[in-house]
Motif scaffolding. Structure first.
Motif, short mmCIF file in Angstrom:
data_model
loop_
_atom_site.label_atom_id
_atom_site.label_comp_id
_atom_site.label_asym_id
_atom_site.label_seq_id
_atom_site.Cartn_x
_atom_site.Cartn_y
_atom_site.Cartn_z
N TRP A 10 10.70 7.80 -26.13
CA TRP A 10 11.67 8.01 -27.33
C TRP A 10 10.71 8.78 -28.42
N ASP A 24 16.53 9.56 -37.29
CA ASP A 24 16.79 10.14 -36.09
C ASP A 24 16.02 9.80 -34.96
N THR A 26 15.53 10.28 -30.79
CA THR A 26 16.09 11.03 -29.48
C THR A 26 15.25 10.41 -28.17
N THR A 31 20.44 12.01 -28.27
CA THR A 31 20.04 12.39 -29.41
C THR A 31 20.91 11.74 -30.60
#
Length: 120
Positions: A10, A24, A26, A31
């Motif tokens: 991650w 944010d 991913t 995403t």
């Protein structure tokens, strides 16, 4: 934008505008941006912001896989204009899907939501 520590495969980013901060994320096949759910869909007050550095707790399921994360957010009280609002957003981490599954007043309450079977 600032990259923060994250487990496994991650990547966690702290993102900011002039007035707000959010995370944010991913990961394998996904995403996700916390901007919409934290800043616009479910704000706790004016100028919601993830702490710097972010207060994030990663939760694993019984098999040791990442299952959720809990992120602390503060905001300004709309009536007093003091930054005295706080909440913990609980984010479910699934294969190809990430979503907010709840908001808690305490980290203990956030853990109960994170460790539940509640899905996206």
């Amino acid at each position: 934008m600032q990259q923060c520590p994250a487990p496994d495969d991650w990547r966690l980013l702290l993102v900011s505008s002039d007035e707000n901060t959010w995370i944010d994320l991913t990961g394998p096949g996904v995403t996700w941006s916390g901007e919409r759910p934290i800043v616009y869909e479910s704000p706790i007050g004016n100028f919601p912001s993830v702490g710097v550095p972010p207060t994030v707790e990663w939760r694993r399921d019984g098999r040791g896989r990442l299952a959720a994360m809990i992120v602390g957010v503060t905001a300004q009280n709309r009536e007093t204009f003091k930054t005295d609002r706080s909440a913990f957003y609980v984010v479910r981490l699934l294969a190809n899907t990430v979503c907010v599954i709840g908001r808690a007043a305490s980290s203990e309450e956030g853990r109960l939501i994170a460790d539940s079977s509640k899905g996206c």
